[in-house]
Structure formats: C-alpha cells, structure tokens
Design a protein around this motif. Structure first.
Motif, short mmCIF file in Angstrom:
data_model
loop_
_atom_site.label_atom_id
_atom_site.label_comp_id
_atom_site.label_asym_id
_atom_site.label_seq_id
_atom_site.Cartn_x
_atom_site.Cartn_y
_atom_site.Cartn_z
N MET A 245 0.80 -1.29 -0.03
CA MET A 245 -0.23 -0.09 0.06
C MET A 245 0.80 1.32 -0.01
SD MET A 245 -1.34 0.77 3.91
CE MET A 245 -1.62 2.49 3.40
N VAL A 246 0.33 2.45 -0.41
CA VAL A 246 1.03 3.65 -0.84
C VAL A 246 0.46 4.52 0.64
CG1 VAL A 246 1.65 5.76 -1.95
CG2 VAL A 246 1.43 3.62 -2.96
N PRO A 253 2.20 6.76 9.11
CA PRO A 253 2.16 5.30 8.23
C PRO A 253 1.37 4.42 8.97
CG PRO A 253 4.58 6.21 8.77
CD PRO A 253 3.56 7.05 9.27
N TYR A 254 1.52 4.24 10.51
CA TYR A 254 0.69 3.13 11.01
C TYR A 254 -0.85 3.43 11.13
CZ TYR A 254 4.77 0.60 11.85
OH TYR A 254 6.40 0.06 11.76
N THR A 255 -1.03 4.86 11.11
CA THR A 255 -2.53 5.41 11.18
C THR A 255 -3.08 4.82 9.72
OG1 THR A 255 -2.08 7.04 12.85
CG2 THR A 255 -4.06 7.36 11.49
N ALA A 256 -2.27 5.13 8.67
CA ALA A 256 -2.80 4.93 7.49
C ALA A 256 -2.89 3.35 7.36
CB ALA A 256 -1.93 5.45 6.32
N LEU A 257 -2.02 2.69 7.79
CA LEU A 257 -2.12 1.13 7.59
C LEU A 257 -3.44 0.42 8.34
CD1 LEU A 257 -1.12 -1.55 6.69
CD2 LEU A 257 0.25 -1.61 8.85
N ALA A 258 -3.56 1.15 9.69
CA ALA A 258 -4.91 0.79 10.39
C ALA A 258 -6.16 0.92 9.43
CB ALA A 258 -4.86 1.96 11.70
N HIS A 259 -6.17 2.28 9.02
CA HIS A 259 -7.35 2.74 8.05
C HIS A 259 -7.42 1.69 6.74
CE1 HIS A 259 -7.32 6.95 9.58
NE2 HIS A 259 -7.92 6.46 10.21
N PHE A 261 -6.55 -1.31 6.71
CA PHE A 261 -6.88 -2.76 7.08
C PHE A 261 -8.42 -2.83 7.08
CE2 PHE A 261 -2.91 -3.67 9.51
CZ PHE A 261 -2.27 -4.50 8.55
N LYS A 262 -9.37 -1.72 7.10
CA LYS A 262 -10.66 -1.61 7.08
C LYS A 262 -11.21 -1.74 5.76
CE LYS A 262 -11.15 1.05 11.33
NZ LYS A 262 -11.76 2.29 11.90
N THR A 263 -10.49 -1.69 4.75
CA THR A 263 -11.06 -1.77 3.25
C THR A 263 -11.02 -3.46 2.81
OG1 THR A 263 -8.64 -1.77 2.20
CG2 THR A 263 -9.90 0.24 2.75
N ASP A 264 -11.81 -3.54 1.77
CA ASP A 264 -11.93 -5.19 1.47
C ASP A 264 -10.51 -5.73 1.28
OD1 ASP A 264 -14.62 -4.76 1.62
OD2 ASP A 264 -14.91 -4.42 -0.50
N GLU A 265 -9.46 -5.24 0.70
CA GLU A 265 -8.38 -5.63 0.24
C GLU A 265 -7.61 -5.80 1.72
OE1 GLU A 265 -4.27 -4.70 -2.31
OE2 GLU A 265 -5.89 -3.05 -2.20
N GLY A 266 -7.54 -4.66 2.30
CA GLY A 266 -6.98 -4.77 3.56
C GLY A 266 -7.29 -5.94 4.62
N MET A 267 -8.64 -6.10 4.69
CA MET A 267 -9.30 -7.17 5.58
C MET A 267 -8.59 -8.68 5.25
SD MET A 267 -13.15 -5.84 5.84
CE MET A 267 -13.77 -7.46 6.84
N GLU A 268 -8.44 -8.69 3.88
CA GLU A 268 -7.86 -9.92 3.40
C GLU A 268 -6.52 -10.26 4.03
OE1 GLU A 268 -8.30 -10.69 -0.86
OE2 GLU A 268 -10.46 -10.50 -0.74
N ILE A 269 -5.72 -9.04 3.71
CA ILE A 269 -4.19 -9.21 4.19
C ILE A 269 -4.02 -9.19 5.66
CG2 ILE A 269 -2.30 -7.75 4.32
CD1 ILE A 269 -3.04 -8.69 1.41
#
Length: 278
Positions: A245-246, A253-259, A261-269
């Motif tokens: 992810m960009v 960085p970790y706030t963006a990663l937390a957000h 993770f809530k997306t469809d792609e992020g939930m799979e990861i």
C-alpha cells in the motif's frame, strides 16, 4: 275527642365555637451577613499571582494609560489607580489624581479588603488580567483539581479492566517497541501508571478504535511480515518486497495502515497476517 297532635321537639345543635388558634412563635434565626455590595462584589482580602509561576523580586504593572471597553456605554474608558480616588475610571474621578504604583513582589500581590478600588481594577478591568497575572481563586482551583481526580479515577478503573491485547496496544503508543520485552505484570503496572499520570491521553487511546489496528501493524513489521520503506511512503511484504500500500501524504504510516486494514483488500491481508502472527 280531638286528637292531640304530637309535637316533635327538634333539638337545636349548639353553635360551634371556634377555638382561637394559638400560633407558635417562630424564632427568626439570623442569617450570616455576607459582605457584598449592591453589585455582588464580595468584600474580602485578595491575592494576585504572576502567571507562569514567575517570582521576580519586583514586577510593576501599568496603573495608568490603560483602557477598558464598557459594553453598556459603547466606548473605551480610561483607567487609572489613584490612592485618593474611589473609582478606577478617570471619567468618574474628582479633584487631584495621586497616581499609585502597582508592584508584585516575589511574584505575588496581597490586596486587603479595604482597597476595593485596586481589587476591582485588577479583578475586573485591567487589560493584563489572566494574561500577565491572575487572581488566586481557591474554589476554582478546587473544581479543576476535582475534574482531574475524577478523570484519574475513570482512567484507573478502565486500565484495571482492560484486556492484555488492548493494554499492549495503548502502551506501545507510550513506549514503542520496548513493550514487546515486558512481562504481563510489568505491562499492567506501566499501564496503571500511565493512566494515573496522563489520564486524558489514556482515555482517548482507550476510546480510539484504530489503536488495536495500529498495534497489529507494528507487530507485523517487528515480526518481519511487513516492511516499511526507508522513505516511509510505502508498506511492503517482508518476504519479497512487493508493494502492499501507498501511505497518503502527511499521514502517519501506522494510522494509514490501520485505516487500510478496514478496506476489502486490507481485511484479506489482515487475516493473512493474523494467521502468521498466531
């Protein structure tokens, strides 16, 4: 013989005589006298302190050429502290004006109740009040301290009942990667100390829905599953360096990663990483 008519005697009810009411005398308990003037100004000794905990040997503040905007009159009124006048307003003064200095010594100024004019100038009208100096108000201080104590109690109760994963996530904000080396007892102790010493921040973190996800991302980086690029612009897979992810501009960085993770792609990861961490 003529029949005798029976005469029925109707007994008259004697009139009710009202008994005089005896009123119990009520003793008037004298109320304590409050020394207040007509405009609710309380006559008492007052203490003023320089703000910022400053304690110079002496500090003078302006006692003339200062102004206060009178909303009722609609214009600024000149103020001056004169020893021989009964008002701080120049337009209400009569006769000679003996200017008096206002000096703080050791960071404080005690003004006895007899000097009402000076008290009103400092407490109500002076343009530097609550900026350069402030009046000591024990009741206001007590109210603020009660708010802090209540917040500390709420934070300590929440810290005592919080689960270990959430405790780790919160303490990682405070201690960073050192949290990973703490035992559960040490983590609990540090969490309670953090809640007591910084209750506002603790409660904000406890209510932050992203704090657990940020901690999850940090753990994934520490475990080598994910990797943060050197310019902190991208998250990569740790195994092959493929871009995951960009990170949006000017976002942590970790706030963006937390957000993310809530997306469809992020939930799979997220599910993939969770299996590897466990």
């Amino acid at each position: 013989m003529a029949k005798k008519e029976k005469i029925t005697k109707v007994e008259k009810t004697p009139p009710v005589v009202e008994q005089p009411k005896v009123e119990t005398p009520v003793m008037d308990i004298p109320k304590p006298k409050t020394k207040k003037t007509s405009n609710e100004w309380e006559v008492k000794d007052r203490v003023y302190y320089l703000k910022g905990n400053k304690k110079p040997l002496s500090r003078s503040i302006k006692s003339a050429n200062i102004y206060w905007f009178d909303e009722e009159k609609g214009y600024e009124r000149e103020l001056k502290y004169c020893q021989n006048q009964r008002t701080p307003f120049v337009d209400e003064m009569n006769g000679d004006q003996r200017l008096e200095h206002i000096i703080f010594r050791g960071g404080s100024l005690f003004v006895p109740k007899e000097k009402t004019v000076l008290q009103k100038l400092l407490s109500l009208y002076h343009p530097h009040k609550d900026q350069l100096f402030e009046e000591h108000k024990p009741a206001v201080i007590a109210e603020e301290e009660i708010d802090i104590l209540d917040m500390q109690v709420d934070a300590l109760v929440a810290a005592r009942n919080i689960d270990i994963d959430m405790a780790e996530a919160i303490m990682r904000v405070e201690k960073g990667s050192d949290v990973s080396r703490l035992s559960s007892k040490e983590l609990r102790r540090d969490l309670l100390l953090f809640a007591r010493n910084n209750p506002r921040l603790f409660l904000e973190l406890a209510d932050d829905e992203n704090v657990m996800l940020r901690n999850f991302g940090i753990r994934a980086v520490e475990a080598g599953i994910l990797k943060l690029s050197s310019d902190q612009r991208n998250f990569l897979w740790g195994s092959n360096g493929r871009k995951l992810m960009v990170i949006p501009f000017e976002e942590h960085p970790y706030t963006a990663l937390a957000h993310w993770f809530k997306t469809d792609e992020g939930m799979e990861i997220y599910s993939n990483i969770e299996k590897r961490l466990n």
